[in-house]
Design a protein around this motif. Structure first.
Motif, PDB file in Angstrom:
ATOM      1  N   THR A 171       0.826  -1.204   0.000  1.00  0.00           N
ATOM      2  CA  THR A 171       0.000   0.000   0.000  1.00  0.00           C
ATOM      3  C   THR A 171       0.862   1.257   0.000  1.00  0.00           C
ATOM      4  OG1 THR A 171      -1.724  -1.183   1.190  1.00  0.00           O
ATOM      5  CG2 THR A 171      -1.844   1.199   1.225  1.00  0.00           C
ATOM      6  N   SER A 172       1.942   1.243   0.751  1.00  0.00           N
ATOM      7  CA  SER A 172       2.840   2.399   0.801  1.00  0.00           C
ATOM      8  C   SER A 172       3.489   2.643  -0.558  1.00  0.00           C
ATOM      9  CB  SER A 172       3.925   2.174   1.858  1.00  0.00           C
ATOM     10  OG  SER A 172       3.347   2.012   3.114  1.00  0.00           O
ATOM     11  N   ILE A 173       3.899   1.580  -1.221  1.00  0.00           N
ATOM     12  CA  ILE A 173       4.525   1.716  -2.536  1.00  0.00           C
ATOM     13  C   ILE A 173       3.521   2.255  -3.556  1.00  0.00           C
ATOM     14  CG2 ILE A 173       5.522   0.400  -4.460  1.00  0.00           C
ATOM     15  CD1 ILE A 173       6.855  -1.374  -2.272  1.00  0.00           C
ATOM     16  N   VAL A 174       2.314   1.707  -3.554  1.00  0.00           N
ATOM     17  CA  VAL A 174       1.279   2.183  -4.478  1.00  0.00           C
ATOM     18  C   VAL A 174       0.974   3.657  -4.213  1.00  0.00           C
ATOM     19  CG1 VAL A 174      -1.168   1.968  -5.069  1.00  0.00           C
ATOM     20  CG2 VAL A 174       0.255  -0.074  -4.901  1.00  0.00           C
ATOM     21  N   THR A 175       0.884   4.041  -2.948  1.00  0.00           N
ATOM     22  CA  THR A 175       0.598   5.427  -2.589  1.00  0.00           C
ATOM     23  C   THR A 175       1.711   6.357  -3.068  1.00  0.00           C
ATOM     24  OG1 THR A 175      -0.657   4.678  -0.665  1.00  0.00           O
ATOM     25  CG2 THR A 175       0.051   6.972  -0.677  1.00  0.00           C
ATOM     26  N   LEU A 176       2.961   5.973  -2.860  1.00  0.00           N
ATOM     27  CA  LEU A 176       4.086   6.796  -3.315  1.00  0.00           C
ATOM     28  C   LEU A 176       4.111   6.934  -4.835  1.00  0.00           C
ATOM     29  CD1 LEU A 176       6.949   5.622  -0.942  1.00  0.00           C
ATOM     30  CD2 LEU A 176       5.857   7.869  -1.014  1.00  0.00           C
ATOM     31  N   ILE A 177       3.821   5.852  -5.537  1.00  0.00           N
ATOM     32  CA  ILE A 177       3.788   5.916  -6.999  1.00  0.00           C
ATOM     33  C   ILE A 177       2.687   6.867  -7.471  1.00  0.00           C
ATOM     34  CG2 ILE A 177       3.246   4.569  -9.076  1.00  0.00           C
ATOM     35  CD1 ILE A 177       4.746   2.221  -7.740  1.00  0.00           C
ATOM     36  N   LEU A 178       1.510   6.785  -6.846  1.00  0.00           N
ATOM     37  CA  LEU A 178       0.421   7.684  -7.214  1.00  0.00           C
ATOM     38  C   LEU A 178       0.766   9.143  -6.937  1.00  0.00           C
ATOM     39  CD1 LEU A 178      -2.685   5.648  -6.001  1.00  0.00           C
ATOM     40  CD2 LEU A 178      -2.010   6.142  -8.357  1.00  0.00           C
ATOM     41  N   ILE A 179       1.412   9.401  -5.809  1.00  0.00           N
ATOM     42  CA  ILE A 179       1.820  10.771  -5.479  1.00  0.00           C
ATOM     43  C   ILE A 179       2.801  11.303  -6.517  1.00  0.00           C
ATOM     44  CG2 ILE A 179       3.160  12.157  -3.840  1.00  0.00           C
ATOM     45  CD1 ILE A 179       1.853  10.454  -1.608  1.00  0.00           C
ATOM     46  N   ILE A 180       3.793  10.497  -6.876  1.00  0.00           N
ATOM     47  CA  ILE A 180       4.795  10.917  -7.856  1.00  0.00           C
ATOM     48  C   ILE A 180       4.141  11.184  -9.212  1.00  0.00           C
ATOM     49  CG2 ILE A 180       6.791  10.096  -9.194  1.00  0.00           C
ATOM     50  CD1 ILE A 180       7.686   8.668  -6.551  1.00  0.00           C
ATOM     51  N   LEU A 181       3.226  10.291  -9.629  1.00  0.00           N
ATOM     52  CA  LEU A 181       2.541  10.489 -10.905  1.00  0.00           C
ATOM     53  C   LEU A 181       1.679  11.748 -10.900  1.00  0.00           C
ATOM     54  CD1 LEU A 181       1.467   6.837 -11.780  1.00  0.00           C
ATOM     55  CD2 LEU A 181       3.233   8.210 -12.897  1.00  0.00           C
ATOM     56  N   LEU A 182       0.967  11.986  -9.815  1.00  0.00           N
ATOM     57  CA  LEU A 182       0.102  13.166  -9.751  1.00  0.00           C
ATOM     58  C   LEU A 182       0.902  14.465  -9.712  1.00  0.00           C
ATOM     59  CD1 LEU A 182      -2.650  11.864  -7.327  1.00  0.00           C
ATOM     60  CD2 LEU A 182      -2.906  12.391  -9.752  1.00  0.00           C
ATOM     61  N   VAL A 183       1.975  14.502  -8.943  1.00  0.00           N
ATOM     62  CA  VAL A 183       2.804  15.714  -8.873  1.00  0.00           C
ATOM     63  C   VAL A 183       3.510  15.943 -10.208  1.00  0.00           C
ATOM     64  CG1 VAL A 183       4.854  16.717  -7.781  1.00  0.00           C
ATOM     65  CG2 VAL A 183       3.088  15.671  -6.379  1.00  0.00           C
ATOM     66  N   GLY A 184       4.038  14.876 -10.794  1.00  0.00           N
ATOM     67  CA  GLY A 184       4.693  15.006 -12.101  1.00  0.00           C
ATOM     68  C   GLY A 184       3.718  15.456 -13.176  1.00  0.00           C
ATOM     69  N   GLY A 185       2.537  14.870 -13.178  1.00  0.00           N
ATOM     70  CA  GLY A 185       1.519  15.253 -14.153  1.00  0.00           C
ATOM     71  C   GLY A 185       1.087  16.695 -14.004  1.00  0.00           C
ATOM     72  N   SER A 186       0.938  17.142 -12.777  1.00  0.00           N
ATOM     73  CA  SER A 186       0.533  18.537 -12.573  1.00  0.00           C
ATOM     74  C   SER A 186       1.652  19.503 -12.976  1.00  0.00           C
ATOM     75  CB  SER A 186       0.126  18.776 -11.122  1.00  0.00           C
ATOM     76  OG  SER A 186       1.214  18.563 -10.247  1.00  0.00           O
ATOM     77  N   ALA A 187       2.902  19.124 -12.749  1.00  0.00           N
ATOM     78  CA  ALA A 187       4.015  19.978 -13.173  1.00  0.00           C
ATOM     79  C   ALA A 187       4.052  20.096 -14.690  1.00  0.00           C
ATOM     80  CB  ALA A 187       5.332  19.416 -12.651  1.00  0.00           C
ATOM     81  N   ILE A 188       3.823  18.987 -15.380  1.00  0.00           N
ATOM     82  CA  ILE A 188       3.801  19.006 -16.850  1.00  0.00           C
ATOM     83  C   ILE A 188       2.642  19.863 -17.348  1.00  0.00           C
ATOM     84  CG2 ILE A 188       3.392  17.564 -18.889  1.00  0.00           C
ATOM     85  CD1 ILE A 188       4.983  15.355 -17.402  1.00  0.00           C
ATOM     86  N   MET A 189       1.487  19.725 -16.728  1.00  0.00           N
ATOM     87  CA  MET A 189       0.328  20.521 -17.143  1.00  0.00           C
ATOM     88  C   MET A 189       0.568  22.007 -16.926  1.00  0.00           C
ATOM     89  SD  MET A 189      -2.851  18.136 -15.898  1.00  0.00           S
ATOM     90  CE  MET A 189      -3.996  19.477 -16.008  1.00  0.00           C
ATOM     91  N   LEU A 190       1.193  22.372 -15.811  1.00  0.00           N
ATOM     92  CA  LEU A 190       1.468  23.783 -15.558  1.00  0.00           C
ATOM     93  C   LEU A 190       2.455  24.353 -16.569  1.00  0.00           C
ATOM     94  CD1 LEU A 190       1.601  23.876 -11.663  1.00  0.00           C
ATOM     95  CD2 LEU A 190      -0.091  24.963 -13.143  1.00  0.00           C
ATOM     96  N   ARG A 191       3.460  23.557 -16.933  1.00  0.00           N
ATOM     97  CA  ARG A 191       4.426  24.038 -17.934  1.00  0.00           C
ATOM     98  C   ARG A 191       3.764  24.280 -19.283  1.00  0.00           C
ATOM     99  NH1 ARG A 191       8.952  19.725 -16.650  1.00  0.00           N
ATOM    100  NH2 ARG A 191       9.597  20.535 -14.636  1.00  0.00           N
ATOM    101  N   THR A 192       2.888  23.364 -19.677  1.00  0.00           N
ATOM    102  CA  THR A 192       2.248  23.530 -20.985  1.00  0.00           C
ATOM    103  C   THR A 192       1.242  24.682 -20.947  1.00  0.00           C
ATOM    104  OG1 THR A 192       0.585  21.859 -20.444  1.00  0.00           O
ATOM    105  CG2 THR A 192       2.527  21.125 -21.621  1.00  0.00           C
ATOM    106  N   LYS A 193       0.635  24.960 -19.839  1.00  0.00           N
ATOM    107  CA  LYS A 193      -0.303  26.081 -19.733  1.00  0.00           C
ATOM    108  C   LYS A 193       0.424  27.405 -19.791  1.00  0.00           C
ATOM    109  CE  LYS A 193      -4.160  23.879 -19.162  1.00  0.00           C
ATOM    110  NZ  LYS A 193      -5.286  23.951 -20.047  1.00  0.00           N
ATOM    111  N   GLU A 194       1.630  27.476 -19.222  1.00  0.00           N
ATOM    112  CA  GLU A 194       2.392  28.718 -19.241  1.00  0.00           C
ATOM    113  C   GLU A 194       2.893  29.044 -20.643  1.00  0.00           C
ATOM    114  OE1 GLU A 194       5.511  28.513 -16.353  1.00  0.00           O
ATOM    115  OE2 GLU A 194       4.122  28.240 -14.698  1.00  0.00           O
TER     116      GLU A 194
END
Length: 65
Positions: free
Chosen positions: A40-63
């Motif tokens: 569960t901890s590994i799955v949670t960490l992977i989801l956090i990394i994917l969500l933060v990475g995805g949001s960073a990519i989205m913010l860059r493309t919006k700028e």
């Protein structure tokens, strides 16, 4: 919503992040770390990394646009 899905499919969603507190309580009661807690901890960490990475990519493309 996620907790409802976890409760309905609890047999299949053993490593759901919604069960993290349940596994931590089990660890505190037994004194040993279960495989479910580690999974569960590994799955949670992977989801956090994917969500933060995805949001960073989205913010860059919006700028740029």
């Amino acid at each position: 919503m996620a907790s409802i899905v976890t409760r309905i499919f609890s047999k299949y969603l053993v490593w759901s992040p919604n069960r993290l507190s349940e596994y931590i309580m089990d660890t505190m009661n037994t004194g040993s770390i279960s495989a479910e807690l580690l999974g569960t901890s590994i799955v949670t960490l992977i989801l956090i990394i994917l969500l933060v990475g995805g949001s960073a990519i989205m913010l860059r493309t919006k700028e740029i646009a």
